[in-house]
Design an enzyme around this catalytic site. Structure first.
Site, PDB file in Angstrom:
ATOM      1  N   CYS A   2      29.833  41.694  63.962  1.00 29.65           N
ATOM      2  CA  CYS A   2      29.763  41.061  65.274  1.00 29.65           C
ATOM      3  C   CYS A   2      31.140  41.191  65.925  1.00 29.65           C
ATOM      4  O   CYS A   2      32.153  41.262  65.231  1.00 29.65           O
ATOM      5  CB  CYS A   2      29.405  39.570  65.250  1.00 29.65           C
ATOM      6  SG  CYS A   2      27.797  39.239  64.542  1.00 29.65           S
ATOM      7  N   ARG A  27      30.840  47.091  66.167  1.00 30.57           N
ATOM      8  CA  ARG A  27      30.769  46.019  65.169  1.00 30.57           C
ATOM      9  C   ARG A  27      29.360  45.436  65.028  1.00 30.57           C
ATOM     10  O   ARG A  27      29.124  44.574  64.187  1.00 30.57           O
ATOM     11  CB  ARG A  27      31.738  44.881  65.556  1.00 30.57           C
ATOM     12  CG  ARG A  27      33.163  45.334  65.704  1.00 30.57           C
ATOM     13  CD  ARG A  27      34.043  44.185  66.153  1.00 30.57           C
ATOM     14  NE  ARG A  27      34.131  43.183  65.127  1.00 30.57           N
ATOM     15  CZ  ARG A  27      35.007  43.204  64.134  1.00 30.57           C
ATOM     16  NH1 ARG A  27      35.871  44.192  64.050  1.00 30.57           N
ATOM     17  NH2 ARG A  27      35.021  42.247  63.233  1.00 30.57           N
ATOM     18  N   TRP A  73      25.612  41.667  65.063  1.00 30.24           N
ATOM     19  CA  TRP A  73      24.981  42.318  63.920  1.00 30.24           C
ATOM     20  C   TRP A  73      24.276  41.186  63.178  1.00 30.24           C
ATOM     21  O   TRP A  73      24.929  40.317  62.612  1.00 30.24           O
ATOM     22  CB  TRP A  73      26.019  42.995  63.032  1.00 30.24           C
ATOM     23  CG  TRP A  73      25.386  43.825  61.955  1.00 30.24           C
ATOM     24  CD1 TRP A  73      24.943  45.117  62.078  1.00 30.24           C
ATOM     25  CD2 TRP A  73      25.145  43.452  60.597  1.00 30.24           C
ATOM     26  NE1 TRP A  73      24.424  45.550  60.883  1.00 30.24           N
ATOM     27  CE2 TRP A  73      24.528  44.552  59.962  1.00 30.24           C
ATOM     28  CE3 TRP A  73      25.360  42.291  59.863  1.00 30.24           C
ATOM     29  CZ2 TRP A  73      24.142  44.521  58.626  1.00 30.24           C
ATOM     30  CZ3 TRP A  73      24.973  42.265  58.529  1.00 30.24           C
ATOM     31  CH2 TRP A  73      24.375  43.382  57.926  1.00 30.24           C
ATOM     32  N   ASN A  97      31.912  35.287  65.009  1.00 31.09           N
ATOM     33  CA  ASN A  97      31.847  36.426  64.087  1.00 31.09           C
ATOM     34  C   ASN A  97      32.115  35.886  62.692  1.00 31.09           C
ATOM     35  O   ASN A  97      33.179  35.320  62.449  1.00 31.09           O
ATOM     36  CB  ASN A  97      32.910  37.466  64.462  1.00 31.09           C
ATOM     37  CG  ASN A  97      33.089  38.517  63.386  1.00 31.09           C
ATOM     38  OD1 ASN A  97      32.147  38.847  62.678  1.00 31.09           O
ATOM     39  ND2 ASN A  97      34.296  39.047  63.259  1.00 31.09           N
ATOM     40  N   GLY A  98      31.130  36.051  61.795  1.00 26.80           N
ATOM     41  CA  GLY A  98      31.319  35.589  60.415  1.00 26.80           C
ATOM     42  C   GLY A  98      30.048  34.946  59.904  1.00 26.80           C
ATOM     43  O   GLY A  98      28.966  35.125  60.488  1.00 26.80           O
ATOM     44  N   GLU A 476      29.805  61.128  48.937  1.00 24.04           N
ATOM     45  CA  GLU A 476      30.210  60.866  50.315  1.00 24.04           C
ATOM     46  C   GLU A 476      29.413  61.736  51.292  1.00 24.04           C
ATOM     47  O   GLU A 476      28.951  61.265  52.336  1.00 24.04           O
ATOM     48  CB  GLU A 476      31.723  61.098  50.478  1.00 24.04           C
ATOM     49  CG  GLU A 476      32.256  60.982  51.886  1.00 24.04           C
ATOM     50  CD  GLU A 476      31.977  59.644  52.569  1.00 24.04           C
ATOM     51  OE1 GLU A 476      31.570  58.676  51.900  1.00 24.04           O
ATOM     52  OE2 GLU A 476      32.133  59.581  53.806  1.00 24.04           O
ATOM     53  N   LYS A 480      26.994  60.314  54.269  1.00 25.56           N
ATOM     54  CA  LYS A 480      27.180  60.684  55.686  1.00 25.56           C
ATOM     55  C   LYS A 480      25.881  61.218  56.258  1.00 25.56           C
ATOM     56  O   LYS A 480      25.478  60.866  57.357  1.00 25.56           O
ATOM     57  CB  LYS A 480      28.279  61.741  55.757  1.00 25.56           C
ATOM     58  CG  LYS A 480      29.125  61.732  56.964  1.00 25.56           C
ATOM     59  CD  LYS A 480      30.303  60.786  56.922  1.00 25.56           C
ATOM     60  CE  LYS A 480      29.995  59.419  56.478  1.00 25.56           C
ATOM     61  NZ  LYS A 480      31.098  58.572  56.225  1.00 25.56           N
ATOM     62  N   GLU A 483      23.179  58.246  56.559  1.00 26.50           N
ATOM     63  CA  GLU A 483      23.439  57.114  57.452  1.00 26.50           C
ATOM     64  C   GLU A 483      23.311  57.490  58.928  1.00 26.50           C
ATOM     65  O   GLU A 483      22.935  56.654  59.737  1.00 26.50           O
ATOM     66  CB  GLU A 483      24.778  56.430  57.162  1.00 26.50           C
ATOM     67  CG  GLU A 483      25.995  57.205  57.532  1.00 26.50           C
ATOM     68  CD  GLU A 483      27.286  56.439  57.246  1.00 26.50           C
ATOM     69  OE1 GLU A 483      27.324  55.214  57.427  1.00 26.50           O
ATOM     70  OE2 GLU A 483      28.260  57.082  56.846  1.00 26.50           O
ATOM     71  N   HIS A 499      17.057  65.378  33.933  1.00 23.08           N
ATOM     72  CA  HIS A 499      16.588  64.227  33.150  1.00 23.08           C
ATOM     73  C   HIS A 499      15.658  63.333  33.964  1.00 23.08           C
ATOM     74  O   HIS A 499      15.515  62.149  33.664  1.00 23.08           O
ATOM     75  CB  HIS A 499      17.783  63.443  32.608  1.00 23.08           C
ATOM     76  CG  HIS A 499      18.601  64.261  31.650  1.00 23.08           C
ATOM     77  ND1 HIS A 499      18.164  64.571  30.386  1.00 23.08           N
ATOM     78  CD2 HIS A 499      19.795  64.889  31.796  1.00 23.08           C
ATOM     79  CE1 HIS A 499      19.071  65.333  29.783  1.00 23.08           C
ATOM     80  NE2 HIS A 499      20.072  65.547  30.626  1.00 23.08           N
ATOM     81  N   LYS A 601      30.391  48.607  61.795  1.00 20.49           N
ATOM     82  CA  LYS A 601      31.588  49.241  61.236  1.00 20.49           C
ATOM     83  C   LYS A 601      32.344  48.318  60.289  1.00 20.49           C
ATOM     84  O   LYS A 601      32.832  48.747  59.263  1.00 20.49           O
ATOM     85  CB  LYS A 601      32.494  49.669  62.383  1.00 20.49           C
ATOM     86  CG  LYS A 601      33.758  50.343  61.927  1.00 20.49           C
ATOM     87  CD  LYS A 601      33.755  51.795  62.292  1.00 20.49           C
ATOM     88  CE  LYS A 601      34.877  52.567  61.667  1.00 20.49           C
ATOM     89  NZ  LYS A 601      34.383  53.672  60.854  1.00 20.49           N
TER      90      LYS A 601
HETATM   91  C1  F6R Z   1      30.242  54.854  55.801  1.00 22.51           C
HETATM   92  C2  F6R Z   1      31.165  53.760  56.041  1.00 22.51           C
HETATM   93  C3  F6R Z   1      31.090  52.572  55.158  1.00 22.51           C
HETATM   94  C4  F6R Z   1      32.494  51.986  54.921  1.00 22.51           C
HETATM   95  C5  F6R Z   1      32.389  50.670  54.123  1.00 22.51           C
HETATM   96  C6  F6R Z   1      33.738  50.085  53.818  1.00 22.51           C
HETATM   97  O1  F6R Z   1      30.441  55.895  56.704  1.00 22.51           O
HETATM   98  O2  F6R Z   1      31.943  53.796  56.950  1.00 22.51           O
HETATM   99  O3  F6R Z   1      30.458  52.865  53.950  1.00 22.51           O
HETATM  100  O4  F6R Z   1      33.265  52.924  54.229  1.00 22.51           O
HETATM  101  O5  F6R Z   1      31.625  49.755  54.847  1.00 22.51           O
HETATM  102  O6  F6R Z   1      34.433  49.761  54.980  1.00 22.51           O
HETATM  103  P1  F6R Z   1      35.994  49.513  54.961  1.00 22.51           P
HETATM  104  O7  F6R Z   1      36.648  50.810  54.601  1.00 22.51           O
HETATM  105  O8  F6R Z   1      36.322  49.054  56.343  1.00 22.51           O
HETATM  106  O9  F6R Z   1      36.250  48.468  53.923  1.00 22.51           O
END
Ligand code: F6R
Length: 606
Positions: A2, A27, A73, A97-98, A476, A480, A483, A499, A601
């Site tokens: 948020c 956010r 969010w 936010n929280g 990773e 990517k 998501e 397996h 994010k």
């Molecule tokens: C994926 C992504 C998330 C963050 C994760 C940790 O593209 O961005 O998986 O890597 O939420 O976030 P931080 O690095 O801010 O702790």
């Protein structure tokens, strides 16, 4: 997650709030809303979905110079207008936010006095503040008592009906910046929201209260005495938070990767000499064990780095998901270094994992992007990754900056232990120039990835397979892809496929093989051929050196060939093409690349 914003000043508050909310939308984007003062009355407008919906609903004729805003969010209650912020109870309007952890208990107590409309924890906090204000007849006292009663995380922007031109703010474990510029006063979850006005900001500590009105920005300590605060300066520019001609922030940020590498060199390695690193990172000689903790991509960066710490510095390294570490048994070890990786520096699970490590007397090191964020402040030591503002929800440049910083740290540890000489270390470092040149070529010549993306974007499933460090890179790359494109994708250790999971491979299933470790390349290639025998559509991602060995054996359908650099930095240049591939797959599918569904994010909830 948020985002919250608040403004008191000389400009049209609606416009300041909406433009701020757009900058904070990364956010969360389930709903948004604003509350503002029109001739002494608080008007609230909320809409489900993106800020654009809210913007359309606003009456441009309302004149206002004070207000608060929120982009959500969803945590408690579905994303609809009733659950959207701002919430109003009694005499109080708030944005939050929280997460309020004890909201059920508080709600049960407050039910006698208030009837609640929404399912949110925020409405309960709003009622609590109202109730405490009625009891104490003093806003600062009511807010101080609120901080003593509620548990969990919060950054609140608060307006009282009887003082509609004033905003109050309190916070704990959720980010909040405060700023003033020529009689304009702001609060925001992130500096990005107020950068068009100023790059100077203040931070609020837990237990402190801020008050903004047309006379100024005031800070109060726990005793409710006025205090002075030091100003911070954000070193970036407005360009950091603009798309600058790119269609998406994700593409801009992938293009920025070379700038980030250059920043890291300029700041930590001006002479490309290992002794530069000693100066900037400090000494890590005492450690004989490392635990790396993170979430999502940050966790994946840790998995990549485990290979460097073990192979170059000979230090046994565990990598833990923060959400698991915070609840597991810890074996305290004074010679263990706990490394917390976080772009935002606010991820709730990583922050709690850090606190747990500290409670167990471990030394902690934060590998962080956002300056002065909670994890940066609470870690014993911090190395900033210098990636600049990252706005796309899917991380790209910050992930690679994490990988680069960790590889440099492993090289430094190897040098400190006498396992790598100064000459050898500097030879590795010299390749950073090559990394920059190759990455420039990759991002400028991206036709190849577009062509492959066009062939695979209609697929339902994908597999990424590799061994050792390549398996970590697969995790990773797979995250990517899924998501932002919503294609189901799995990363698998190449040798483990047979397996069980190989039963999912059928005609044309896309299998992307990452093969950069020449010592085990032939093993992964055999596993790729096992999928070929079941009809898979193979995309091979490998280095020129490995290609030389296999060039007569065309077992793959597509190949992404990357030049060789020292294995210490190979992961960087293997990852960029895979980020571009995910980007173009999502683009062909027409998805919302910068703001994928259900995500945010900065994950400040558990
Ligand atoms: C994926 C992504 C998330 C963050 C994760 C940790 O593209 O961005 O998986 O890597 O939420 O976030 P931080 O690095 O801010 O702790």
């Amino acid at each position: 997650m948020c985002g919250i914003i608040g403004y008191v000043g000389r400009q049209d508050a609606k416009e300041v709030l909406i433009s701020g909310l757009k900058a904070l939308e990364y956010r969360g984007y389930d709903s948004s809303g604003i509350a503002f003062n029109v001739k002494g009355k608080i008007k609230i407008i909320k809409k489900e979905g993106k800020v654009l919906n809210l913007e359309k609903a606003i009456d441009k004729n309302d004149t206002t110079f004070e207000g608060i805003g929120h982009t959500r969010w969803a945590t408690h209650g579905i994303p609809n207008e009733i659950n959207a912020h701002p919430h109003h109870v009694g005499n109080v309007t708030i944005v939050h936010n929280g997460i309020i952890e004890n909201y059920i208990e508080l709600k049960n107590n407050l039910k006698k006095k208030y009837s609640f409309q929404s399912e949110t924890d925020t409405e309960v906090a709003c009622a609590l503040i109202d109730s405490l204000y009625q009891e104490n007849k003093d806003k600062l006292v009511a807010l101080k008592k609120t901080t003593e009663i509620i548990t969990g995380s919060y950054a609140f922007g608060i307006i009282f009906d009887d003082e509609p031109d004033t905003i109050y703010a309190i916070r704990k474990d959720s980010p909040l910046v405060l700023a003033e510029k020529e009689n304009n006063f702001f609060i925001a979850s992130d500096i990005a929201a107020i950068l068009p006005y100023t790059n100077h900001y203040y931070l609020l500590k837990e237990g402190e209260i801020a008050k903004l009105n047309h006379d100024g920005l005031y800070f109060y300590n726990n005793d409710l005495s006025i205090i002075k605060k030091d100003e911070n300066i954000y070193e970036g520019t407005l360009d950091d938070v603009m798309k600058n001609g790119y269609d998406h922030f994700m593409l801009k940020e992938i293009n920025d990767e070379t700038k980030v590498y250059q920043n890291i060199i300029n700041s930590y390695l001006p002479n490309l000499d290992i002794t530069d690193l000693e100066k900037h990172f400090g000494s890590f000689k005492k450690y004989d064990h490392i635990t790396i903790i993170g979430c999502g991509s940050a966790y994946h960066a840790g998995l990549v780095a485990k290979n460097y710490f073990e192979n170059y510095a000979n230090i046994p390294t565990d990598v833990e998901l923060a959400s698991e570490y915070r609840y597991k048994k810890i074996f305290s070890n004074r010679k263990e270094l706990v490394i917390l990786i976080s772009q935002s520096g606010e991820t709730a699970d990583t922050l709690e994992a850090l606190r747990k490590a500290k409670e167990n007397n471990m030394d902690t090191l934060g590998i962080i992007n956002v300056l002065s964020s909670s994890i940066a402040r609470e870690s014993d030591k911090v190395i900033y990754i210098l990636a600049g503002v990252e706005i796309a929800v899917a991380t790209t440049k910050a992930y690679l900056a994490q990988v680069l910083i960790l590889s440099l740290l492993a090289l430094l540890m190897s040098y400190e232990k006498g396992l790598t000489t100064k000459e050898e270390a500097n030879k590795h470092l010299k390749d950073l120039k090559k990394v920059i040149d190759i990455t420039k070529l990759i991002v400028n010549d991206n036709q190849k990835y577009q062509l492959i993306a066009k062939k695979i974007y209609n697929e339902k499933d994908m597999f990424f397979i590799g061994r050792g460090i390549d398996y970590a890179l697969c995790m990773e790359a797979s995250l990517k892809m899924k998501e932002i494109s919503y294609i189901h994708s799995e990363a698998y250790a190449a040798g483990e496929l047979k397996h069980g999971t190989i039963s999912l491979i059928e005609d044309n299933t896309v299998v992307i093989g990452i093969v950069t470790d020449k010592n085990i390349a032939s093993k992964t290639i055999s596993n790729l051929k096992e999928t070929k025998a079941r009809g898979s559509n193979i995309i091979l991602v490998t280095t020129s050196e490995i290609y030389e060995e296999i060039k007569t054996d065309k077992f793959y359908n597509e190949i992404i060939l990357i030049d060789n650099v020292t294995p210490l930095f190979q992961s960087l240049i293997i990852t960029t093409p895979l980020q571009l591939l995910s980007y173009y797959v999502a683009l062909y599918k027409g998805e919302n690349i910068d703001q994928p569904r259900n995500l945010a994010k900065s994950v400040t909830v558990e």
